[in-house]
Design a protein around this motif. Structure first.
Motif, PDB file in Angstrom:
ATOM      1  N   VAL A 194      41.067  49.841  41.102  1.00 46.58           N
ATOM      2  CA  VAL A 194      42.108  49.043  41.756  1.00 46.58           C
ATOM      3  C   VAL A 194      41.570  47.620  41.865  1.00 46.58           C
ATOM      4  O   VAL A 194      40.485  47.389  42.432  1.00 46.58           O
ATOM      5  N   ARG A 195      42.317  46.665  41.317  1.00 43.78           N
ATOM      6  CA  ARG A 195      41.868  45.274  41.296  1.00 43.78           C
ATOM      7  C   ARG A 195      42.947  44.376  41.871  1.00 43.78           C
ATOM      8  O   ARG A 195      44.140  44.678  41.796  1.00 43.78           O
ATOM      9  N   ASP A 196      42.477  43.250  42.417  1.00 48.39           N
ATOM     10  CA  ASP A 196      43.371  42.194  42.866  1.00 48.39           C
ATOM     11  C   ASP A 196      43.602  41.268  41.685  1.00 48.39           C
ATOM     12  O   ASP A 196      42.656  40.652  41.150  1.00 48.39           O
ATOM     13  N   LYS A 220      48.390  43.510  42.883  1.00 53.19           N
ATOM     14  CA  LYS A 220      47.314  44.469  42.695  1.00 53.19           C
ATOM     15  C   LYS A 220      47.708  45.445  41.608  1.00 53.19           C
ATOM     16  O   LYS A 220      48.883  45.815  41.489  1.00 53.19           O
ATOM     17  N   ILE A 221      46.701  45.871  40.855  1.00 55.85           N
ATOM     18  CA  ILE A 221      46.937  46.811  39.774  1.00 55.85           C
ATOM     19  C   ILE A 221      45.962  47.975  39.915  1.00 55.85           C
ATOM     20  O   ILE A 221      44.817  47.804  40.350  1.00 55.85           O
ATOM     21  N   ALA A 222      46.463  49.167  39.617  1.00 56.34           N
ATOM     22  CA  ALA A 222      45.647  50.377  39.637  1.00 56.34           C
ATOM     23  C   ALA A 222      45.678  51.001  38.247  1.00 56.34           C
ATOM     24  O   ALA A 222      46.765  51.174  37.671  1.00 56.34           O
ATOM     25  N   THR A 263      39.336  40.511  41.592  1.00 54.40           N
ATOM     26  CA  THR A 263      38.233  41.201  42.259  1.00 54.40           C
ATOM     27  C   THR A 263      38.513  42.689  42.310  1.00 54.40           C
ATOM     28  O   THR A 263      39.669  43.131  42.378  1.00 54.40           O
ATOM     29  N   LEU A 264      37.442  43.445  42.292  1.00 50.09           N
ATOM     30  CA  LEU A 264      37.560  44.905  42.396  1.00 50.09           C
ATOM     31  C   LEU A 264      37.756  45.281  43.858  1.00 50.09           C
ATOM     32  O   LEU A 264      36.941  44.925  44.709  1.00 50.09           O
ATOM     33  N   THR A 306      42.955  43.001  32.984  1.00 53.56           N
ATOM     34  CA  THR A 306      41.790  43.779  33.363  1.00 53.56           C
ATOM     35  C   THR A 306      41.432  44.702  32.218  1.00 53.56           C
ATOM     36  O   THR A 306      42.167  44.794  31.208  1.00 53.56           O
ATOM     37  N   SER A 307      40.341  45.403  32.389  1.00 55.53           N
ATOM     38  CA  SER A 307      39.930  46.387  31.391  1.00 55.53           C
ATOM     39  C   SER A 307      39.118  47.468  32.088  1.00 55.53           C
ATOM     40  O   SER A 307      38.522  47.244  33.148  1.00 55.53           O
TER      41      SER A 307
END
Length: 1166
Positions: free
Chosen positions: A487-489, A475-477, A494-495, A458-459
């Motif tokens: 926060v993305r899956d 998931k990442i925050a 996806t956001l 992600t970015s």
């Protein structure tokens, strides 16, 4: 730790001969509110912010030293002009004294506040309580001085490399030399403020720093400085010290001498003096070129966190590993500057200036933490970030990442496109762990240690400040420098969520759907799943970890455990109907009230498994039992949904809601049962206001039963009466003993309600309200019960009066009367009442019990009376029979009991004679009585209680008195065969011997022998109570027991008693034949007289004994000795001498034998 410039000033004095003003000495007021500076020949006073307050120009030459007293009441300055001036905080001079040479140093005693000042050739002591200054010579120049912490000794640093220990009196107590001698000129020394053993820090001319005890023993090893030291100063807490001198830097050491680096910025000038602020948060330096600079001390945080284990640096050289949940701490002493720390699972990496030390956790989960050294990498690394994994360490320097094994061998190298701002280990197999790398460009990469290719996941729009990945790595925050949280899956790319004003974020290690983040303006928010977070929880600092219900927040340099208020988050899910997610949140830690709320909400929504698990947490057994029942009903499908919900609402106290649910599923009976079970009768009444009469009546019954159970019997009875439950109302009123209410109920009842009326009557009877009961029985027409009430009230006249109209009740009344008389100790009347009642057995039993008691109590006269009553009773039975024979059982019983009555009657005389010291009976009477008893019991048996010994003893004694020697011998001989009472045997033996040795012969006087008046023959004393010749029974007078001169005769058969009585009472007419009572005629048995014979007898010689029964024959006696008047008792028919009988009746008022009263006897005679 570093110094940040706070303010700086260049001290210059215009119009002075020197181009530069040197700052030789500095000191703070103990409270830090004032700074004293020795600059040139002046003393400058500053406030802590650098504002010059005043300038003191009292010295004429360069001021070399200043010092403040520990109590803040004075300070002193010493100068090259050989003078010392003591000042007040208000800058007034207190004292001025001089030395022989230039004053080099001074210090105040920390305890007594005594001033010690030192010059080239002497040192002096001054205190406020002394008038004179005490001075002491010394051969060497003194460069520095310091008091010990207890104020007992003054330590002097000398120019020849020696350190002298002086007492408060100036005496030298010790001395030790520095290696190097005079080349090791001691420029500065100070005692460590917190050391209890007075550790002395020494900076000398050999460019070394060393530590010593008062005895001179060196602690540790010398530390090379690399410059000439001029000043050594400890921090107030004593943990650190700084050294300045011929260098433009301030060198920073631990109290053990470990070099920690430099502080502040170089000013290209020597630093003559350093003063640490009393709070330890800032310091000020004075330089050779006159620069005065103040710095704030900023300590950088060196720490690392893995789950609930937090490692951080303390005292610059120690590593503390703290278990944030249990609070357990472990300290690792590294003895060198700790630069970086990394922790992961059971690994701990500590970077020191020259090496990296790897530790391994050797203890189990439930055991105290214990770390041991696993490897040491003896290399110096220059890196900005350090990460440790199971088998590798990862170093970060700007854009470069390096993976090294535990031997320090490079394994992989990654070059990123931008500076690396954040690294986090995301977990994985040992040796193949994944790293999350956040770059300054905003990109986030995932790197695996066994893969050289970074993967961008992600970015964000600006530089990454921090990031975290959830437990299952889906998931990442990410938080960037602008404070934007994303926060993305990872799987679907996806956001999921974004927020602003965030400075830190972390995922929960126990629940992969929960994250926690802190705001830049303060506060902490919690988000779970897709639901939005509620209002932030108050908190200062940044969150760095989240474990269960505890957030780990870094505030300054201190880690804090912040318990999360997860109740609000849980209720979010409850309100959304997501009970499984709510339960997961609650498992992290909520209050008991929240658990109960979750359980209740789940139960209302029929999520029974969630409700059960929640109640298990709070151990509510009653609710668990209800849930089990509901689960069973739900499984069987026997109850609608509304019924299950209604039962749960009822159990929770929501009764109206439960009733509505029951009504909704057409089961109003359940609602009614609920209200009645809860005793909410008003609500139940309102609920069934449109119901049937039967339902309303049932409700009234239940309400009445409840009123009775809560001790309200009056209300219960009224309710039951209104519901037509008369019998139950009567029972309750009767139980309370309310007779008036019972009577009122009876009056209101109609005669057709017979059963309740009878219950009222009988309960009134039981309550002893007899008049009221009688009224009810009369209403019922039950006269028998009315009589019974009078019986129970012992109103016997009224009872007998009423019983006369009901003959069938008369025996019962008599019987109860007899029972009452017996209980009242009126036994004779009771006996008569038993007979009237026809209870012969009860009468017999009563008399037998009375006679037995009388015998046992030695009341033989009473026993005689009771036996006579028994005999009379048997005789009455005998006479009532249609056929009367001499062999009849009742007649024999009559004779037997009459005989026993006579024996007891006679024996009472003997008993009284034996027991009492005096008697009214004459010896002849006692002789006759004892002889009568002996002849009576000789062949027919001795009744119980009669002592044959007493009879024989009395007879023997009286026989001796009356000169009946023969009888006396016979009786005494018989006494020898009996067992006498104790103490009498000797007397019996003597009497027997005396009777055998009688001088007057063994004859009995003729007047004592029994005489039969029918045949005129004498008989022996002990030949029975009848004549052995004519067999006629002797007729005794039952007072003196003499034989009466009476001869019994009978009229002929054809002569009736009335005719015989008329003939006998007529004037006498001489008989044609001889006297029928002559010896020859009278000896013939039986003696029967015809009319002529009867007519010939003188009426005065006749005794007619009339029986009470008219159908029985009279008994006729001829008095042979008419001068001796004889009479009889008309009741017992016993014969007495008239005088004796009249006397007894007058004395006792009744017949001595049958106890017939004198009034009755008088009536009989009339």
């Amino acid at each position: 730790m570093r110094g940040v410039l706070k303010w700086v000033q260049k001290i210059e004095f215009p119009n002075t001969k020197d181009d530069q003003v040197r700052v030789h000495s500095l000191c703070y007021h103990p409270d830090g509110k004032q700074l004293v500076v020795a600059a040139g020949d002046r003393v400058l006073i500053y406030d802590p912010d650098g504002t010059l307050l005043n300038t003191l120009k009292a010295h004429k030459d360069v001021v070399n030293c200043v010092a403040y007293a520990r109590d803040g009441k004075k300070f002193a300055s010493g100068a090259t002009d050989k003078t010392v001036i003591v000042w007040t905080p208000q800058l007034e001079g207190l004292l001025k004294y001089s030395h022989s040479d230039s004053v080099q140093c001074m210090c105040f005693n920390p305890v007594s506040h005594q001033l010690a000042s030192c010059s080239h050739s002497d040192f002096a002591f001054w205190s406020a309580d002394q008038k004179a200054v005490q001075k002491y010579k010394i051969s060497t120049r003194i460069n520095s001085c310091s008091w010990t912490n207890d104020g007992q000794y003054l330590i002097l640093g000398l120019a020849n490399g020696s350190i002298s220990i002086r007492s408060k009196l100036g005496e030298e107590k010790g001395r030790f030399e520095r290696p190097g001698g005079s080349s090791s000129n001691v420029y500065s020394l100070q005692c460590c403020p917190i050391s209890s053993s007075d550790v002395i820090g020494v900076a000398d001319g050999s460019q070394t720093l060393s530590f010593h005890t008062l005895s001179g023993q060196m602690i540790g090893k010398e530390r090379a400085l690399g410059f000439e030291p001029l000043c050594l100063t400890y921090f107030p807490n004593g943990e650190y010290c700084v050294v300045s001198g011929c260098s433009d830097s301030l060198h920073f050491f631990t109290k053990e001498g470990v070099r920690l680096g430099t502080l502040g910025e170089g000013f290209k000038s020597w630093i003559w003096s350093v003063a640490i602020h009393p709070n330890g948060l800032s310091y000020i330096i004075g330089c050779q070129n006159g620069t005065l600079a103040c710095f704030n001390i900023v300590s950088s945080t060196v720490h690392a966190l893995y789950r609930e284990r937090y490692a951080f640096r303390e005292n610059m050289c120690d590593v503390i590993i703290q278990h944030l949940i249990s609070g357990q701490k472990v300290r690792i002493k590294c003895r060198d500057l700790v630069q970086k720390i990394a922790i992961y699972r059971n690994r701990l990496a500590v970077q020191l200036p020259e090496r990296v030390v790897l530790y391994e956790l050797s203890s189990g989960e439930e055991q105290p933490m214990h770390y041991k050294v696993k490897e040491k990498i003896q290399k110096k690394f220059d890196c900005s970030l350090l990460v440790v994994c199971a088998r590798h360490i990862v170093l970060c320097q700007e854009k470069r990442l390096q993976s090294l094994d535990f031997n320090g061998v490079l394994q992989r190298d990654w070059i990123m496109d931008s500076f690396i701002r954040y690294i986090k280990v995301s977990g994985g197999p040992a040796g193949r762990e994944g790293l999350l790398v956040g770059l300054k460009s905003g990109q986030v990469f995932r790197i695996f240690l066994d893969n050289s290719l970074p993967l961008m996941i992600t970015s964000v729009v600006s530089a990454v400040r921090c990031l975290d990945i959830n437990a299952n790595r889906t998931k990442i925050a990410v938080v960037d420098d602008t404070g934007r949280l994303v926060v993305r899956d990872i799987v679907s790319d996806t956001l999921l969520y974004q927020d602003t004003g965030v400075n830190s974020v972390t995922w929960n290690t126990h629940l992969d759907s929960m994250l926690c983040y802190t705001h830049t303006i303060g506060g902490l928010s919690i988000r779970v799943g897709s639901l939005p977070p509620r209002g932030p929880q108050n908190m200062l600092g940044v969150v760095v970890g989240l474990c269960g219900a505890t957030a780990f927040c870094l505030r300054g340099n201190v880690m804090h455990n912040i318990p999360l208020a997860l109740g609000a988050t849980m209720w979010q899910f409850v309100e959304a109907g997501l009970f499984d997610e709510a339960y997961q949140v609650a498992c992290l830690g909520v209050t008991t009230a929240d658990w109960e709320g979750l359980a209740q909400s789940a139960l209302e929504a029929l999520h029974l498994h969630i409700a059960r698990d929640a109640y298990v947490k709070v151990r509510n057994l009653s609710w668990l039992q209800l849930i089990d029942e509901l689960c069973e009903k739900q499984k069987r499908g026997e109850s609608p949904k509304e019924v299950l919900q209604g039962e749960s609402c009822a159990y929770a106290g929501k009764y109206k809601e439960a009733a509505r649910l029951f009504q909704k599923c057409n089961q109003p009976v359940r609602a009614l049962e609920m209200y009645t079970d809860l005793r909410m009768f008003d609500l139940a009444q309102e609920f069934i206001k449109d119901g049937s009469d039967e339902a309303k009546r049932d409700l009234v019954k239940k309400r009445a039963e409840w009123a009775y159970s809560v001790k309200e019997p009056r209300a219960a009875a009224e309710l039951l009466l209104s519901a037509g439950e008369n019998q139950r109302a009567i029972d309750i009123v009767a139980e309370q003993g309310w007779a008036d209410i019972l009577y009122d109920i009876g009056r209101r009842l109609s005669l057709s309600e017979r059963a309740p009326l009878e219950s009222v009557a009988f309960n009134l009877k039981r309550l002893k309200a007899l008049p009221l009961a009688a009224e009810i029985f009369k209403k019922l027409g039950d006269e028998a019960q009315v009589i019974q009430l009078h019986v129970e009230a012992h109103d016997w006249p009224e009872a007998f009066r009423l019983a006369e109209n009901m003959p069938e009740m008369l025996p019962t009344v008599n019987y109860q009367h007899a029972q009452w008389l017996a209980e009242s100790d009126k036994f004779i009347e009771a006996h008569e009442a038993y007979l009237k009642a026809g209870r012969l057995k009860d009468a017999n039993r009563l008399l037998k019990q009375l006679s037995t008691s009388a015998i046992e109590e030695e009341r033989f006269l009473d026993a005689s009376y009771f036996y006579w009553l028994l005999s009379k009773q048997y005789l009455d039975i005998y006479y009532k029979k249609s056929e009367q024979t001499p062999t009849d059982h009742h007649y024999k019983e009559y004779q037997s009991h009459l005989r026993i009555a006579k024996v007891y009657y006679a024996y009472s005389v003997i008993f009284n004679y034996m027991k009492e010291p005096f008697t009214t009976y004459s010896p002849v009477s006692l002789f006759n009585v004892s002889r009568f008893i002996l002849n009576e019991v000789e062949y027919k048996g001795t009744p119980k209680g009669v002592s044959l010994f007493a009879v024989l003893f009395t007879l023997a004694k009286q026989a001796k008195l009356l000169q009946a020697n023969k009888l006396c011998l016979v009786v005494n001989k018989r006494l020898q065969s009996l067992k006498p009472p104790a103490g009498v045997q000797e007397q019996i033996d003597i009497n027997y011997l005396n009777s055998k040795a009688c001088k007057s012969g063994f004859n009995d006087p003729e007047e004592l022998l029994p005489l039969c008046y029918k045949c005129s023959n004498y008989s022996q004393h002990l030949n029975g109570n009848n004549c052995p010749t004519c067999k006629q029974d002797y007729i005794f007078s039952f007072i003196s027991f003499e034989i009466l001169p009476l001869v019994e005769f009978h009229p002929e058969v054809d002569i009736s008693d009335a005719e015989a009585e008329r003939l006998l009472l007529a004037p006498p007419k001489p008989a044609e034949e001889g006297d029928p009572f002559s010896e020859d005629v009278a000896s013939a048995l039986p003696l029967s007289l015809d009319r002529n014979a009867l007519r010939a007898i003188d009426p005065s010689h006749i005794l007619i004994v009339k029986r009470r029964e008219n159908n029985l024959k009279n008994i006729y006696y001829r008095n042979i000795l008419p001068d001796l008047q004889v009479t009889f008792c008309p009741e017992c028919l016993l014969v007495f001498y008239s005088e004796d009988f009249e006397l007894q009746v007058l004395q006792k008022g009744h017949c001595p034998f049958c106890r017939t009263t004198s009034e009755k006897l008088f009536d009989e005679y009339l």
